[in-house]
Design an enzyme around this catalytic site. Structure first.
Site, mmCIF file in Angstrom:
data_model
loop_
_atom_site.group_PDB
_atom_site.id
_atom_site.type_symbol
_atom_site.label_atom_id
_atom_site.label_comp_id
_atom_site.label_asym_id
_atom_site.label_seq_id
_atom_site.Cartn_x
_atom_site.Cartn_y
_atom_site.Cartn_z
ATOM 1 N N CYS A 57 25.837 5.548 9.692
ATOM 2 C CA CYS A 57 27.033 5.833 10.498
ATOM 3 C C CYS A 57 26.694 6.600 11.768
ATOM 4 O O CYS A 57 26.003 7.602 11.751
ATOM 5 C CB CYS A 57 28.034 6.631 9.685
ATOM 6 S SG CYS A 57 29.532 7.003 10.636
ATOM 7 N N LYS A 76 29.094 0.291 25.923
ATOM 8 C CA LYS A 76 28.518 -0.911 25.331
ATOM 9 C C LYS A 76 27.907 -1.796 26.410
ATOM 10 O O LYS A 76 28.561 -2.124 27.384
ATOM 11 C CB LYS A 76 29.596 -1.675 24.582
ATOM 12 C CG LYS A 76 30.167 -0.900 23.413
ATOM 13 C CD LYS A 76 31.343 -1.623 22.800
ATOM 14 C CE LYS A 76 31.959 -0.844 21.666
ATOM 15 N NZ LYS A 76 32.594 0.420 22.088
ATOM 16 N N ARG A 84 28.762 8.225 13.476
ATOM 17 C CA ARG A 84 29.585 9.428 13.569
ATOM 18 C C ARG A 84 29.394 10.306 12.337
ATOM 19 O O ARG A 84 30.297 11.021 11.924
ATOM 20 C CB ARG A 84 31.044 8.993 13.736
ATOM 21 C CG ARG A 84 31.825 9.852 14.741
ATOM 22 C CD ARG A 84 33.153 9.217 15.096
ATOM 23 N NE ARG A 84 33.000 8.178 16.101
ATOM 24 C CZ ARG A 84 33.703 7.042 16.126
ATOM 25 N NH1 ARG A 84 34.605 6.797 15.191
ATOM 26 N NH2 ARG A 84 33.492 6.158 17.071
ATOM 27 N N ASP A 94 22.732 2.263 16.177
ATOM 28 C CA ASP A 94 22.650 3.410 17.084
ATOM 29 C C ASP A 94 21.463 4.300 16.734
ATOM 30 O O ASP A 94 20.961 4.290 15.601
ATOM 31 C CB ASP A 94 23.950 4.218 17.037
ATOM 32 C CG ASP A 94 25.093 3.474 17.714
ATOM 33 O OD1 ASP A 94 24.822 2.705 18.659
ATOM 34 O OD2 ASP A 94 26.252 3.651 17.287
ATOM 35 N N CYS A 97 36.283 7.995 4.719
ATOM 36 C CA CYS A 97 36.035 6.557 4.622
ATOM 37 C C CYS A 97 36.029 6.235 3.132
ATOM 38 O O CYS A 97 35.892 7.127 2.296
ATOM 39 C CB CYS A 97 34.698 6.182 5.237
ATOM 40 S SG CYS A 97 34.628 6.534 6.998
ATOM 41 N N ARG A 143 41.319 2.695 27.928
ATOM 42 C CA ARG A 143 41.444 2.702 26.475
ATOM 43 C C ARG A 143 40.643 3.853 25.904
ATOM 44 O O ARG A 143 39.714 4.358 26.540
ATOM 45 C CB ARG A 143 40.957 1.380 25.873
ATOM 46 C CG ARG A 143 39.509 1.023 26.229
ATOM 47 C CD ARG A 143 39.330 -0.488 26.170
ATOM 48 N NE ARG A 143 37.942 -0.912 26.333
ATOM 49 C CZ ARG A 143 37.323 -0.965 27.516
ATOM 50 N NH1 ARG A 143 37.934 -0.565 28.612
ATOM 51 N NH2 ARG A 143 36.077 -1.381 27.602
ATOM 52 N N ASP A 192 25.257 0.092 22.228
ATOM 53 C CA ASP A 192 26.043 1.202 22.738
ATOM 54 C C ASP A 192 25.000 2.190 23.265
ATOM 55 O O ASP A 192 24.213 2.753 22.500
ATOM 56 C CB ASP A 192 26.906 1.811 21.625
ATOM 57 C CG ASP A 192 28.268 2.225 22.151
ATOM 58 O OD1 ASP A 192 28.345 2.561 23.349
ATOM 59 O OD2 ASP A 192 29.236 2.240 21.366
ATOM 60 N N ARG A 220 36.240 7.274 27.110
ATOM 61 C CA ARG A 220 35.060 6.908 27.900
ATOM 62 C C ARG A 220 35.382 5.847 28.934
ATOM 63 O O ARG A 220 34.841 5.843 30.021
ATOM 64 C CB ARG A 220 33.972 6.393 26.945
ATOM 65 C CG ARG A 220 32.843 5.653 27.635
ATOM 66 C CD ARG A 220 31.598 5.641 26.789
ATOM 67 N NE ARG A 220 31.247 6.990 26.390
ATOM 68 C CZ ARG A 220 30.630 7.317 25.245
ATOM 69 N NH1 ARG A 220 30.310 6.378 24.389
ATOM 70 N NH2 ARG A 220 30.354 8.566 24.964
ATOM 71 N N TYR A 221 36.246 4.896 28.563
ATOM 72 C CA TYR A 221 36.535 3.767 29.438
ATOM 73 C C TYR A 221 37.850 4.007 30.186
ATOM 74 O O TYR A 221 38.681 4.806 29.756
ATOM 75 C CB TYR A 221 36.642 2.492 28.610
ATOM 76 C CG TYR A 221 35.328 2.062 27.973
ATOM 77 C CD1 TYR A 221 34.321 1.501 28.749
ATOM 78 C CD2 TYR A 221 35.107 2.223 26.614
ATOM 79 C CE1 TYR A 221 33.130 1.094 28.168
ATOM 80 C CE2 TYR A 221 33.914 1.821 26.031
ATOM 81 C CZ TYR A 221 32.925 1.248 26.810
ATOM 82 O OH TYR A 221 31.755 0.845 26.242
ATOM 83 N N CYS A 263 28.599 4.953 5.082
ATOM 84 C CA CYS A 263 27.478 4.114 5.490
ATOM 85 C C CYS A 263 26.340 5.033 5.908
ATOM 86 O O CYS A 263 26.522 5.908 6.751
ATOM 87 C CB CYS A 263 27.872 3.240 6.680
ATOM 88 S SG CYS A 263 29.438 2.377 6.448
HETATM 89 C C1 LIG Z 1 33.783 0.698 21.628
HETATM 90 C C2 LIG Z 1 34.611 1.680 22.293
HETATM 91 C C3 LIG Z 1 35.833 1.298 22.864
HETATM 92 C C4 LIG Z 1 36.350 -0.108 22.808
HETATM 93 O O1 LIG Z 1 35.543 -0.977 23.537
HETATM 94 P P1 LIG Z 1 35.943 -2.514 23.658
HETATM 95 O O2 LIG Z 1 34.752 -3.137 24.311
HETATM 96 O O3 LIG Z 1 37.192 -2.572 24.468
HETATM 97 O O4 LIG Z 1 36.176 -3.024 22.272
HETATM 98 C C5 LIG Z 1 36.561 2.268 23.495
HETATM 99 N N1 LIG Z 1 36.121 3.540 23.579
HETATM 100 C C6 LIG Z 1 34.942 3.921 23.075
HETATM 101 C C7 LIG Z 1 34.509 5.338 23.221
HETATM 102 C C8 LIG Z 1 34.143 3.008 22.404
HETATM 103 O O5 LIG Z 1 32.983 3.396 21.879
HETATM 104 S S1 SF4 Z 2 30.312 3.352 9.853
HETATM 105 FE FE1 SF4 Z 2 30.902 5.516 9.579
HETATM 106 S S2 SF4 Z 2 33.058 5.585 10.152
HETATM 107 FE FE2 SF4 Z 2 32.570 3.407 9.784
HETATM 108 S S3 SF4 Z 2 33.070 3.069 7.600
HETATM 109 FE FE3 SF4 Z 2 30.900 3.595 7.706
HETATM 110 S S4 SF4 Z 2 30.872 5.816 7.349
HETATM 111 FE FE4 SF4 Z 2 32.964 5.293 7.928
#
Ligand SMILES: *Cc1c(COP(=O)(O)O)cnc(C)c1O
Ligand code: SF4
Length: 378
Positions: A110, A314, A112, A270, A103, A94, A307, A90-91, A107
């Site tokens: 979560c 973010k 995801r 989220d 996991c 990185r 986010d 996305r960025y 959670c």
């Molecule tokens: C959070 C996140 C990052 C890392 O973001 P930082 O602000 O650099 O910690 C990178 N990619 C994605 C898709 C994210 O959600």
């Molecule tokens: S938030 Fe989601 S990915 Fe992170 S530890 Fe919990 S269940 Fe696993």
């Protein structure tokens, strides 16, 4: 078998086990777990003091998860930014590299949950493809190894992935995102720490949401990582009935610092389906931040971020400290609500807009003035 895999094996996972342990209706637990698996390590279950307490709420399935209030399955539109299945890019410089579907516990909130716990969605075979993507994208200088939880892989498998990443010249730093020190601290062994330290600069971001999670076991795990020279950060999620209390959050941040963890982010929960009962308002987050800045060590004050739903990334939110800003002066208030004035330099006027060179992507928004647009609290 390692101690930790033995402990993990004893986790509560079937609806029968979960229903029995917490005196719940097994049919209901089965129905909820069909939407999102249940898994709780015996260690973490042992931290629950009463039904419905902050530890319980994070991992025990709740019938509220089935109520169709609001929320979506992929709130951050990660799948939209996923050029290959194991990567979220996305960025500019990185990306997230999803290497494990497992996991230690799941959670309930979560973000995801559409993927974690499902080996088809985060597939071991997709790792090679992800490595190839990173290798062929020279702009990637920071890889965040995530999942699921990377520390649920064996030492050998994780070492293989880190070795392959370190062999890519443009990858400057590595990060691991993990909740294992919270859910299964026994997994952090001296052997693991010794392996990880070979990959510096390597950062580990952990995930703690409540002061009661910083047990002697967790502190020991964090200490092993810190002693291996790994800078530790924490990504906390603001959750209703867990840490939506300024004093609880302040204590959590302070206890993290004592474990040599520098709080990094507090996330607004989220917009995930089935989590309405765990989400707070944004005002609550601002109130929490108000209770941190100035009132305790600056080291204990992370960024508070949303986010953005839909994949905006973010966005940091601050209490509104700036009351007005002009070329002459800035009027602001401090953490106690008193007003102060900073005189601007007389000689300076804002420079005329210069065209940024096209080479690098640059923020096109003036980052100066109203950082939040939110009304002051209280
Ligand atoms: C959070 C996140 C990052 C890392 O973001 P930082 O602000 O650099 O910690 C990178 N990619 C994605 C898709 C994210 O959600
Ligand atoms: S938030 Fe989601 S990915 Fe992170 S530890 Fe919990 S269940 Fe696993």
């Amino acid at each position: 078998m390692d101690d930790w895999s033995q402990i993990a094996r004893g986790s509560l996972r079937t609806p029968d086990q979960v229903a029995c342990a917490f005196d719940l209706d097994v049919a209901e637990v089965r129905r909820i777990s069909r939407h999102f698996k249940t898994l709780i390590t015996p260690y973490y279950a042992g931290l629950i003091k009463t039904k419905g307490d902050p530890i319980y709420r994070q991992v025990v399935p709740d019938p509220a998860e089935l109520v169709e209030h609001s929320g979506v399955s992929d709130p951050l539109a990660e799948d939209h930014d996923s050029p290959v299945p194991s990567v979220v890019h996305r960025y500019p410089d990185r990306l997230l590299f999803l290497v494990s579907h497992r996991c230690a516990s799941y959670c309930r909130f979560c973000t995801r949950k559409r993927k974690v716990g499902d080996p088809k969605k985060i597939h071991p075979k997709a790792i090679e493809e992800g490595l190839e993507y990173i290798r062929t994208h020279e702009e990637i200088r920071d890889v965040i190894v995530s999942g699921g939880d990377p520390l649920m892989l064996s030492d050998a498998r994780l070492e293989y992935i880190l070795t392959r990443l370190r062999a890519i010249p443009h990858v400057e730093i590595l990060r691991i995102g993990t909740r294992v020190p919270c859910f299964l601290p026994q997994r952090v062994t001296p052997k693991l720490a010794a392996m990880l330290r070979k990959f510096h600069p390597l950062f580990v971001n952990v995930h703690f949401n409540h002061p009661d999670e910083l047990t002697p076991e967790a502190n020991q795990a964090l200490g092993l990582l810190a002693d291996a020279g790994i800078p530790l950060g924490c990504q906390t999620v603001l959750l209703k009935g867990v840490n939506d209390d300024p004093l609880v959050m302040r204590r959590l941040m302070q206890k993290l610092l004592m474990a040599r963890v520098r709080p990094y982010y507090i996330y607004q929960a989220d917009y995930v389906s089935g989590t309405d009962h765990l989400r707070t308002t944004v005002q609550k987050g601002i109130e929490v931040m108000e209770a941190l800045r100035g009132w305790t060590s600056g080291l204990a004050v992370p960024y508070y971020c949303i986010d953005a739903p839909g994949g905006g990334g973010k966005i940091p939110l601050l209490p509104k400290y700036i009351q007005s800003i002009s070329d002459e002066q800035v009027v602001m208030r401090n953490f106690e609500g008193e007003t102060f004035v900073y005189p601007q330099p007389k000689s300076d006027r804002p420079a005329p807009e210069k065209k940024a060179p096209r080479k690098e992507r640059r923020p096109s928004i003036s980052p100066c003035y109203d950082l939040t647009g939110l009304p002051p609290i209280g």
